[in-house]
Design a protein around this motif. Structure first.
Motif, PDB file in Angstrom:
ATOM      1  N   ARG A 174       0.830  -1.198   0.000  1.00 51.97           N
ATOM      2  CA  ARG A 174       0.000   0.000   0.000  1.00 51.97           C
ATOM      3  C   ARG A 174       0.868   1.254   0.000  1.00 51.97           C
ATOM      4  O   ARG A 174       0.606   2.224  -0.725  1.00 51.97           O
ATOM      5  CB  ARG A 174      -0.918  -0.008   1.230  1.00 51.97           C
ATOM      6  CG  ARG A 174      -1.751   1.248   1.426  1.00 51.97           C
ATOM      7  CD  ARG A 174      -2.735   1.474   0.302  1.00 51.97           C
ATOM      8  NE  ARG A 174      -3.650   0.350   0.148  1.00 51.97           N
ATOM      9  CZ  ARG A 174      -4.624   0.284  -0.767  1.00 51.97           C
ATOM     10  NH1 ARG A 174      -4.781   1.290  -1.612  1.00 51.97           N
ATOM     11  NH2 ARG A 174      -5.416  -0.766  -0.850  1.00 51.97           N
ATOM     12  N   LYS A 188       2.332   1.756  -3.440  1.00 49.31           N
ATOM     13  CA  LYS A 188       1.334   2.278  -4.372  1.00 49.31           C
ATOM     14  C   LYS A 188       1.131   3.774  -4.169  1.00 49.31           C
ATOM     15  O   LYS A 188       1.061   4.545  -5.132  1.00 49.31           O
ATOM     16  CB  LYS A 188       0.007   1.534  -4.178  1.00 49.31           C
ATOM     17  CG  LYS A 188      -1.099   1.954  -5.140  1.00 49.31           C
ATOM     18  CD  LYS A 188      -2.362   1.154  -4.888  1.00 49.31           C
ATOM     19  CE  LYS A 188      -3.474   1.544  -5.854  1.00 49.31           C
ATOM     20  NZ  LYS A 188      -3.178   1.164  -7.237  1.00 49.31           N
ATOM     21  N   GLU A 222      -5.355   4.324 -11.166  1.00 52.73           N
ATOM     22  CA  GLU A 222      -5.459   2.890 -11.414  1.00 52.73           C
ATOM     23  C   GLU A 222      -6.046   2.243 -10.162  1.00 52.73           C
ATOM     24  O   GLU A 222      -5.355   1.574  -9.396  1.00 52.73           O
ATOM     25  CB  GLU A 222      -4.091   2.296 -11.742  1.00 52.73           C
ATOM     26  CG  GLU A 222      -3.422   2.920 -12.967  1.00 52.73           C
ATOM     27  CD  GLU A 222      -2.017   2.381 -13.199  1.00 52.73           C
ATOM     28  OE1 GLU A 222      -1.620   1.438 -12.478  1.00 52.73           O
ATOM     29  OE2 GLU A 222      -1.322   2.905 -14.084  1.00 52.73           O
ATOM     30  N   SER A 252      -7.861   0.091  -7.263  1.00 50.93           N
ATOM     31  CA  SER A 252      -8.247  -1.257  -6.854  1.00 50.93           C
ATOM     32  C   SER A 252      -9.487  -1.171  -5.956  1.00 50.93           C
ATOM     33  O   SER A 252     -10.216  -2.150  -5.769  1.00 50.93           O
ATOM     34  CB  SER A 252      -7.104  -1.951  -6.104  1.00 50.93           C
ATOM     35  OG  SER A 252      -6.732  -1.210  -4.961  1.00 50.93           O
ATOM     36  N   TRP A 253      -9.714   0.016  -5.388  1.00 48.72           N
ATOM     37  CA  TRP A 253     -10.901   0.312  -4.580  1.00 48.72           C
ATOM     38  C   TRP A 253     -11.168   1.798  -4.760  1.00 48.72           C
ATOM     39  O   TRP A 253     -10.414   2.638  -4.285  1.00 48.72           O
ATOM     40  CB  TRP A 253     -10.635  -0.033  -3.114  1.00 48.72           C
ATOM     41  CG  TRP A 253     -11.830   0.004  -2.211  1.00 48.72           C
ATOM     42  CD1 TRP A 253     -13.144  -0.014  -2.587  1.00 48.72           C
ATOM     43  CD2 TRP A 253     -11.816   0.068  -0.778  1.00 48.72           C
ATOM     44  NE1 TRP A 253     -13.953   0.019  -1.475  1.00 48.72           N
ATOM     45  CE2 TRP A 253     -13.172   0.061  -0.353  1.00 48.72           C
ATOM     46  CE3 TRP A 253     -10.808   0.100   0.181  1.00 48.72           C
ATOM     47  CZ2 TRP A 253     -13.525   0.109   0.990  1.00 48.72           C
ATOM     48  CZ3 TRP A 253     -11.164   0.145   1.515  1.00 48.72           C
ATOM     49  CH2 TRP A 253     -12.505   0.148   1.922  1.00 48.72           C
ATOM     50  N   ASP A 266      -8.286   5.725  -7.019  1.00 46.76           N
ATOM     51  CA  ASP A 266      -8.074   4.811  -5.901  1.00 46.76           C
ATOM     52  C   ASP A 266      -8.236   5.593  -4.603  1.00 46.76           C
ATOM     53  O   ASP A 266      -7.801   6.742  -4.497  1.00 46.76           O
ATOM     54  CB  ASP A 266      -6.672   4.200  -5.968  1.00 46.76           C
ATOM     55  CG  ASP A 266      -6.490   3.063  -4.979  1.00 46.76           C
ATOM     56  OD1 ASP A 266      -6.841   1.930  -5.304  1.00 46.76           O
ATOM     57  OD2 ASP A 266      -6.003   3.340  -3.852  1.00 46.76           O
TER      58      ASP A 266
END
Length: 282
Positions: A214, A217, A225, A227-228, A273
Protein backbone atom coordinates in the motif's frame (compact mmCIF):
# COMPACT_ATOMS: atom_id res chain seq x y z
CA UNK A 1 32.39 0.07 32.74
CA UNK A 2 29.02 1.23 31.44
CA UNK A 3 26.31 3.27 33.09
CA UNK A 4 22.59 3.19 32.43
CA UNK A 5 20.28 6.07 33.33
CA UNK A 6 16.56 5.35 33.58
CA UNK A 7 15.38 2.06 35.05
CA UNK A 8 11.88 1.85 33.63
CA UNK A 9 10.67 -1.37 32.01
CA UNK A 10 12.90 -0.89 28.96
CA UNK A 11 16.03 0.30 30.75
CA UNK A 12 15.92 -2.32 33.50
CA UNK A 13 15.59 -5.15 31.00
CA UNK A 14 18.42 -3.75 28.89
CA UNK A 15 20.58 -3.79 32.01
CA UNK A 16 19.66 -7.37 32.89
CA UNK A 17 20.59 -8.51 29.40
CA UNK A 18 23.87 -6.58 29.41
CA UNK A 19 24.87 -8.05 32.78
CA UNK A 20 24.13 -11.52 31.45
CA UNK A 21 26.52 -10.77 28.58
CA UNK A 22 29.27 -9.97 31.10
CA UNK A 23 29.02 -6.16 31.30
CA UNK A 24 29.71 -4.24 34.52
CA UNK A 25 26.74 -1.92 34.92
CA UNK A 26 26.23 1.16 37.08
CA UNK A 27 22.59 2.23 37.23
CA UNK A 28 20.51 5.19 38.39
CA UNK A 29 16.86 6.07 38.48
CA UNK A 30 14.93 8.96 40.01
CA UNK A 31 12.89 6.41 41.95
CA UNK A 32 15.90 4.85 43.64
CA UNK A 33 14.12 1.58 44.47
CA UNK A 34 13.93 0.67 40.78
CA UNK A 35 17.71 0.94 40.49
CA UNK A 36 18.33 -0.83 43.80
CA UNK A 37 16.22 -3.77 42.65
CA UNK A 38 18.76 -4.48 39.91
CA UNK A 39 21.52 -5.11 42.43
CA UNK A 40 20.05 -8.60 42.76
CA UNK A 41 20.98 -9.09 39.10
CA UNK A 42 24.52 -7.82 39.58
CA UNK A 43 24.20 -4.09 38.85
CA UNK A 44 25.58 -1.40 41.15
CA UNK A 45 22.95 1.22 41.99
CA UNK A 46 23.66 4.82 42.96
CA UNK A 47 21.54 7.45 44.66
CA UNK A 48 23.13 10.27 42.63
CA UNK A 49 23.33 10.21 38.85
CA UNK A 50 26.78 11.84 38.97
CA UNK A 51 28.16 8.89 40.92
CA UNK A 52 26.54 6.42 38.53
CA UNK A 53 28.22 7.87 35.43
CA UNK A 54 31.60 8.67 36.98
CA UNK A 55 34.41 6.99 34.97
CA UNK A 56 31.91 5.38 32.58
CA UNK A 57 33.09 5.11 28.99
CA UNK A 58 29.55 4.61 27.69
CA UNK A 59 26.34 5.95 29.23
CA UNK A 60 22.99 4.61 28.03
CA UNK A 61 19.83 6.62 28.57
CA UNK A 62 16.13 5.64 28.58
CA UNK A 63 14.04 8.49 29.97
CA UNK A 64 10.67 10.16 29.29
CA UNK A 65 11.14 13.06 26.89
CA UNK A 66 13.43 15.85 25.66
CA UNK A 67 13.15 17.96 28.81
CA UNK A 68 13.90 15.03 31.12
CA UNK A 69 16.88 13.94 29.04
CA UNK A 70 18.27 17.47 29.00
CA UNK A 71 17.81 17.92 32.74
CA UNK A 72 19.30 14.58 33.77
CA UNK A 73 22.25 14.77 31.38
CA UNK A 74 23.09 18.27 32.57
CA UNK A 75 23.23 17.04 36.16
CA UNK A 76 25.17 13.92 35.21
CA UNK A 77 27.67 15.89 33.12
CA UNK A 78 29.41 17.11 36.26
CA UNK A 79 31.00 13.67 36.41
CA UNK A 80 31.28 12.81 32.70
CA UNK A 81 34.60 11.34 31.68
CA UNK A 82 36.27 13.29 28.87
CA UNK A 83 35.34 11.71 25.55
CA UNK A 84 32.52 9.66 27.05
CA UNK A 85 29.80 8.37 24.73
CA UNK A 86 26.16 9.01 25.60
CA UNK A 87 23.73 6.71 23.78
CA UNK A 88 20.14 7.91 24.18
CA UNK A 89 17.35 5.38 23.50
CA UNK A 90 14.59 7.78 24.55
CA UNK A 91 11.87 8.59 22.02
CA UNK A 92 12.36 12.33 21.55
CA UNK A 93 11.81 15.03 18.96
CA UNK A 94 14.18 15.13 15.99
CA UNK A 95 14.94 18.77 16.85
CA UNK A 96 15.94 17.78 20.37
CA UNK A 97 18.23 15.01 19.14
CA UNK A 98 19.95 17.39 16.73
CA UNK A 99 20.41 20.07 19.38
CA UNK A 100 21.79 17.61 21.95
CA UNK A 101 24.25 16.18 19.44
CA UNK A 102 25.59 19.67 18.71
CA UNK A 103 25.61 20.80 22.34
CA UNK A 104 27.42 17.79 23.75
CA UNK A 105 29.93 17.70 20.91
CA UNK A 106 30.89 21.28 21.77
CA UNK A 107 31.51 20.07 25.33
CA UNK A 108 33.71 17.14 24.32
CA UNK A 109 31.04 14.45 24.74
CA UNK A 110 29.84 12.12 22.00
CA UNK A 111 26.02 11.96 21.90
CA UNK A 112 24.21 9.43 19.74
CA UNK A 113 20.46 9.08 19.51
CA UNK A 114 19.44 5.43 19.11
CA UNK A 115 15.67 5.03 19.60
CA UNK A 116 14.13 1.57 19.48
CA UNK A 117 11.13 -0.39 18.36
CA UNK A 118 11.46 -2.71 21.34
CA UNK A 119 9.32 -3.61 24.32
CA UNK A 120 10.63 -4.81 27.70
CA UNK A 121 10.76 -8.44 26.56
CA UNK A 122 12.70 -7.45 23.44
CA UNK A 123 15.22 -5.60 25.62
CA UNK A 124 15.59 -8.68 27.82
CA UNK A 125 16.01 -11.01 24.84
CA UNK A 126 18.06 -8.60 22.67
CA UNK A 127 15.48 -8.73 19.88
CA UNK A 128 13.52 -6.03 18.06
CA UNK A 129 14.93 -3.02 16.22
CA UNK A 130 17.28 -0.16 17.13
CA UNK A 131 17.67 2.92 14.91
CA UNK A 132 20.68 5.19 14.53
CA UNK A 133 21.76 8.11 12.36
CA UNK A 134 24.45 10.76 12.49
CA UNK A 135 28.24 10.60 12.86
CA UNK A 136 29.16 7.45 10.97
CA UNK A 137 32.56 7.13 12.63
CA UNK A 138 30.91 7.17 16.05
CA UNK A 139 28.29 4.67 14.91
CA UNK A 140 31.01 2.37 13.57
CA UNK A 141 32.73 2.58 16.96
CA UNK A 142 29.65 1.46 18.92
CA UNK A 143 27.71 -0.66 16.44
CA UNK A 144 29.18 -3.90 17.75
CA UNK A 145 27.89 -3.26 21.26
CA UNK A 146 24.57 -1.87 20.02
CA UNK A 147 24.02 -4.89 17.79
CA UNK A 148 24.30 -7.11 20.86
CA UNK A 149 21.41 -5.20 22.44
CA UNK A 150 18.90 -5.74 19.64
CA UNK A 151 17.82 -8.10 16.91
CA UNK A 152 18.59 -5.58 14.18
CA UNK A 153 20.48 -2.29 14.19
CA UNK A 154 19.32 -0.03 11.34
CA UNK A 155 21.61 2.82 10.25
CA UNK A 156 19.75 5.65 8.49
CA UNK A 157 22.84 7.54 7.44
CA UNK A 158 24.72 10.69 8.48
CA UNK A 159 21.83 13.11 9.00
CA UNK A 160 21.36 13.99 12.66
CA UNK A 161 17.80 13.51 13.88
CA UNK A 162 16.81 11.16 11.06
CA UNK A 163 16.46 8.19 13.44
CA UNK A 164 14.29 10.28 15.77
CA UNK A 165 11.98 11.30 12.92
CA UNK A 166 11.65 7.75 11.66
CA UNK A 167 10.91 6.48 15.17
CA UNK A 168 8.09 9.01 15.58
CA UNK A 169 6.75 8.09 12.12
CA UNK A 170 6.69 4.43 13.11
CA UNK A 171 5.00 5.23 16.40
CA UNK A 172 2.36 7.27 14.57
CA UNK A 173 1.54 4.19 12.50
CA UNK A 174 1.29 2.08 15.65
CA UNK A 175 -1.06 4.62 17.26
CA UNK A 176 -3.19 4.71 14.11
CA UNK A 177 -3.23 0.92 13.94
CA UNK A 178 -4.43 0.59 17.53
CA UNK A 179 -7.08 3.28 17.05
CA UNK A 180 -8.21 1.49 13.89
CA UNK A 181 -8.49 -1.78 15.77
CA UNK A 182 -10.51 0.01 18.44
CA UNK A 183 -12.94 1.26 15.77
CA UNK A 184 -13.10 -2.22 14.21
CA UNK A 185 -13.98 -3.80 17.56
CA UNK A 186 -16.60 -1.12 18.23
CA UNK A 187 -18.20 -1.77 14.84
CA UNK A 188 -18.04 -5.53 15.38
CA UNK A 189 -19.78 -5.10 18.74
CA UNK A 190 -22.45 -2.99 17.04
CA UNK A 191 -23.14 -6.00 14.80
CA UNK A 192 -23.08 -8.48 17.67
CA UNK A 193 -19.76 -9.95 16.56
CA UNK A 194 -17.42 -11.33 19.22
CA UNK A 195 -13.77 -10.27 19.39
CA UNK A 196 -12.69 -13.88 18.86
CA UNK A 197 -14.40 -13.86 15.46
CA UNK A 198 -12.29 -10.86 14.43
CA UNK A 199 -9.19 -12.66 15.70
CA UNK A 200 -10.16 -15.68 13.61
CA UNK A 201 -10.59 -13.44 10.56
CA UNK A 202 -7.20 -11.79 10.99
CA UNK A 203 -5.50 -15.16 11.50
CA UNK A 204 -6.56 -16.04 7.95
CA UNK A 205 -6.61 -12.58 6.35
CA UNK A 206 -3.80 -10.37 7.58
CA UNK A 207 -4.45 -6.77 6.47
CA UNK A 208 -1.20 -5.62 8.06
CA UNK A 209 0.76 -7.67 5.52
CA UNK A 210 -0.50 -5.32 2.81
CA UNK A 211 1.10 -2.21 4.37
CA UNK A 212 4.36 -2.27 2.34
CA UNK A 213 2.46 -2.73 -0.95
CA UNK A 214 0.00 0.00 0.00
CA UNK A 215 2.83 2.40 0.85
CA UNK A 216 4.55 1.58 -2.46
CA UNK A 217 1.33 2.28 -4.37
CA UNK A 218 0.89 5.61 -2.60
CA UNK A 219 4.52 6.62 -3.22
CA UNK A 220 4.18 5.84 -6.93
CA UNK A 221 1.18 8.17 -7.13
CA UNK A 222 -0.79 5.93 -9.53
CA UNK A 223 -4.15 6.93 -8.12
CA UNK A 224 -5.89 6.68 -11.49
CA UNK A 225 -5.46 2.89 -11.41
CA UNK A 226 -7.93 2.05 -8.65
CA UNK A 227 -8.25 -1.26 -6.85
CA UNK A 228 -10.90 0.31 -4.58
CA UNK A 229 -12.49 3.52 -5.84
CA UNK A 230 -12.76 6.40 -3.42
CA UNK A 231 -16.52 6.67 -4.03
CA UNK A 232 -16.98 3.03 -3.03
CA UNK A 233 -14.70 3.33 0.00
CA UNK A 234 -16.70 6.39 1.13
CA UNK A 235 -19.92 4.42 0.69
CA UNK A 236 -18.54 1.72 2.99
CA UNK A 237 -17.42 4.34 5.51
CA UNK A 238 -20.99 5.64 5.51
CA UNK A 239 -22.33 2.17 6.26
CA UNK A 240 -19.89 1.90 9.17
CA UNK A 241 -20.91 5.27 10.57
CA UNK A 242 -24.62 4.48 10.27
CA UNK A 243 -24.30 1.09 11.96
CA UNK A 244 -22.24 2.57 14.80
CA UNK A 245 -24.71 5.43 15.29
CA UNK A 246 -27.67 3.04 15.46
CA UNK A 247 -25.88 0.96 18.11
CA UNK A 248 -24.68 3.99 20.08
CA UNK A 249 -21.05 3.05 19.43
CA UNK A 250 -18.29 5.66 19.30
CA UNK A 251 -15.79 5.54 16.43
CA UNK A 252 -12.58 7.55 16.81
CA UNK A 253 -10.92 7.29 13.40
CA UNK A 254 -13.56 6.65 10.74
CA UNK A 255 -15.37 10.02 11.09
CA UNK A 256 -12.10 11.86 10.39
CA UNK A 257 -11.30 9.59 7.44
CA UNK A 258 -14.78 10.13 6.01
CA UNK A 259 -14.29 13.90 6.20
CA UNK A 260 -11.03 13.64 4.27
CA UNK A 261 -12.69 11.37 1.70
CA UNK A 262 -15.43 13.95 1.19
CA UNK A 263 -12.82 16.65 0.55
CA UNK A 264 -11.13 14.57 -2.16
CA UNK A 265 -14.42 13.58 -3.75
CA UNK A 266 -15.33 17.27 -3.90
CA UNK A 267 -12.04 17.83 -5.76
CA UNK A 268 -13.16 15.35 -8.43
CA UNK A 269 -11.23 12.25 -7.31
CA UNK A 270 -14.17 9.98 -6.58
CA UNK A 271 -13.20 7.51 -9.31
CA UNK A 272 -9.53 7.38 -8.25
CA UNK A 273 -8.07 4.81 -5.90
CA UNK A 274 -9.13 5.65 -2.37
CA UNK A 275 -5.47 6.02 -1.34
CA UNK A 276 -5.51 9.38 -3.16
CA UNK A 277 -6.40 10.84 0.24
CA UNK A 278 -2.66 10.49 1.02
CA UNK A 279 -1.57 12.46 -2.07
CA UNK A 280 -0.80 15.70 -0.24
CA UNK A 281 1.54 13.81 2.13
CA UNK A 282 3.97 12.91 -0.65
Amino acid sequence: MKAFIGMGLLGSNFVKAMIQKGETMHVWNRTAAKAKALEADGAKAFDNVEDAVRDADVIHVTLKDDDTVNEVLETASKAFKSGAIVIDHTTTSAKGAIERTKTWKSRGINYLHAPVFMGPQNARESSGYMLVSGDQQLIEKVEGDLSKMTGKLINFGPQEGRAAGIKLTGNLFLLSLTAGLSDALALAKAHGIETQEILNLFSSWNPGAAAPARLKKISEGKFDEPSWELNMARKDAGLMLSAAKEAGANLAIIPAIADVMDQWIAKGHGNDDWSVIAKDSL
